[in-house]
Every structure is written in C-alpha cells, then in structure tokens.
Motif scaffolding. Sequence first.
Motif, PDB file in Angstrom:
ATOM      1  N   GLY A  58       0.730  -1.528   0.612  1.00 56.65           N
ATOM      2  CA  GLY A  58      -0.010   0.017  -0.204  1.00 56.65           C
ATOM      3  C   GLY A  58       1.181   1.010  -0.650  1.00 56.65           C
ATOM      4  O   GLY A  58       0.171   2.072   0.242  1.00 56.65           O
ATOM      5  N   ARG A  59       2.482   1.256   0.725  1.00 53.95           N
ATOM      6  CA  ARG A  59       2.910   2.175   0.350  1.00 53.95           C
ATOM      7  C   ARG A  59       2.585   3.719   1.204  1.00 53.95           C
ATOM      8  O   ARG A  59       3.684   4.716   1.518  1.00 53.95           O
ATOM      9  N   GLY A  60       2.349   2.794   2.625  1.00 48.01           N
ATOM     10  CA  GLY A  60       2.394   3.386   3.409  1.00 48.01           C
ATOM     11  C   GLY A  60       3.308   4.025   4.611  1.00 48.01           C
ATOM     12  O   GLY A  60       3.471   5.187   4.521  1.00 48.01           O
ATOM     13  N   SER A  61       4.330   3.060   4.298  1.00 49.60           N
ATOM     14  CA  SER A  61       5.760   3.872   4.937  1.00 49.60           C
ATOM     15  C   SER A  61       5.904   4.729   4.452  1.00 49.60           C
ATOM     16  O   SER A  61       7.166   5.382   5.330  1.00 49.60           O
ATOM     17  N   GLU A  62       6.142   4.876   3.111  1.00 50.73           N
ATOM     18  CA  GLU A  62       6.682   5.609   2.298  1.00 50.73           C
ATOM     19  C   GLU A  62       5.689   6.926   1.893  1.00 50.73           C
ATOM     20  O   GLU A  62       6.452   7.964   2.509  1.00 50.73           O
ATOM     21  N   GLU A  63       4.467   6.728   2.503  1.00 49.60           N
ATOM     22  CA  GLU A  63       4.450   8.392   2.608  1.00 49.60           C
ATOM     23  C   GLU A  63       4.501   8.238   3.804  1.00 49.60           C
ATOM     24  O   GLU A  63       3.941  10.120   5.031  1.00 49.60           O
ATOM     25  N   ALA A  64       4.381   7.854   5.270  1.00 49.58           N
ATOM     26  CA  ALA A  64       4.788   8.036   6.471  1.00 49.58           C
ATOM     27  C   ALA A  64       6.058   8.643   6.877  1.00 49.58           C
ATOM     28  O   ALA A  64       6.108   9.668   7.134  1.00 49.58           O
ATOM     29  N   GLU A  65       7.015   7.758   5.535  1.00 49.90           N
ATOM     30  CA  GLU A  65       8.481   8.678   5.381  1.00 49.90           C
ATOM     31  C   GLU A  65       8.969  10.377   5.708  1.00 49.90           C
ATOM     32  O   GLU A  65       8.975  10.659   5.817  1.00 49.90           O
TER      33      GLU A  65
END
Length: 261
Positions: free
Chosen positions: A95-102
């Motif tokens: 979901g690329r959630g961790s990229e957004e969180a970064e």
Amino acid sequence: MAGKVYLIGAGPGDPDLLTVRALRLLQSAELVVHDRLVSPEIMALVPSAARRVPVGKSAGFHSVPQDRINEILVELALEGHSVIRLKGGDPLIFGRGSEEAEALAAAGIPYSYIPGITAAQGASASTGVPLTHRGLATGVRYVTGHRAQDATLDLAWESLADPDTTLVVYMGAGNMAEIAARLIAAGMPVDLPVLAVSHATTPRETRLLSDLTQIGADLARAPMEAPVLFMIGRVAGLYETAALPLPRDLRSAHLRVVSNG
C-alpha cells in the motif's frame, strides 16, 4: 499547527469488514485523500460535506505520482487539516503507506496507521478457499505482480516455485501469463490450480478458476476488472468442493468463471 494524518486501510471492499476505528474516523472525516480502488460502498460512508481528494493509480496510468501524493499529504497537514488517507486493503501490505509515513515524519507531521483486512484474506473468506490447509499448504507468501513501466518482473522465482506454499499475487493481471511461465520454468507443476478473484467481498465479485498452463489464455478470453488477486496453489483446487456460492455460475472446459454480476 500541523494536523494529523491517519493512514487507513479500507479493507477489500465490503464496509462490514472495516475496523471500528476506521469506520469512526471515516464517518467524522472532513478531508479524505483516497485511492481509485477504494470501493464505492466504503466511500459512501464519508460525510457528503467532506472534501475528497482522489489520487488513484491504475495499471499503466498514474493520475498522481507517489511523490506528489506524499507532497499533498504534507501540504494539507501543514494547513492544519486532519487528513484521512484512505487506501484499499492494508496500508502496509503493498500500500506504500510506509513511504507516505516517511515523508510525513520528515516534515514533522504526526500520523498513525489503522490496519485493514488485506485482499488475500478478504478473497479467501468470500470464496471459501483457505490460504493454508493441512496436507495442501504449510504456508503462504504475498508478492506483487506489478512492475514499473519497461522494468523487468524480477522475483525470486526458484524460491516462489514451492507447491507446498500458497502464492498470492497482488496487482498481477497484466503480467499473469509471464508470471505463470516463469513459475513453471522454475519447477512449479503445470497443472497447479489458480483462482483469480476480482473485486473480492463486493457485489461486483467475479472469480475465475484455472491452472498455471491456462491462466494467461483464460484471462485473454475473459479479462477481469481490477483489482484482481491470484491464489496459486493446491488450496485453490478446493474451490470445486468448498467454494461459497455466488448467484451465477458460468463454466466451460478450460474457462471456469463464476460471477454475481
């Protein structure tokens, strides 16, 4: 003062499968940044007065690049908004959630994750086909079948070609013929069952039962609408006896499709 961003998993599509926390946040939302594949049933829970920012992506066409999505979240939060970032499935599984969180963390913006039921679990529950089963599958692996434009589909094929493990392929409809061929070349049995499920858990759910040899041709004959999930392994063979029904059942010798549409 910066607002907070909630990275929410919308699950596979059925609003009954949302977490209580996700439902509460959606029903009180003022601003929702959402993906294209979030089901209309889920979006119907968002208040009509809420601002909606679509950032959906589809195969071969990215209406909003991921870097720009990251920027949008930061910009909206810095304006003081409480932002709902709504994703299909789970934000931490493809979901690329961790990229957004970064990106949020780098800008000093608070955020939190609200998990969602991932598509594999949703498809398993709606079809009745288990991801693991004694004597058929001792484990399960999730991989993405998506690749960037002109990129090589580079997966650990020898490792994945394990008939004792269920292989679940996300976002692989456009590359499934190649994926099947690479798995066969790596030693996977040619007659290993494959169950493809489109729009799992929603009223638009469609299923196709095939095998590694036929799946590419079957999809060419009857293309399935995204999102499509593929369950590859012996467990898929249980579909013939254990499947939960849909109202319409269409079958032929090499193309076995069931749909409730």
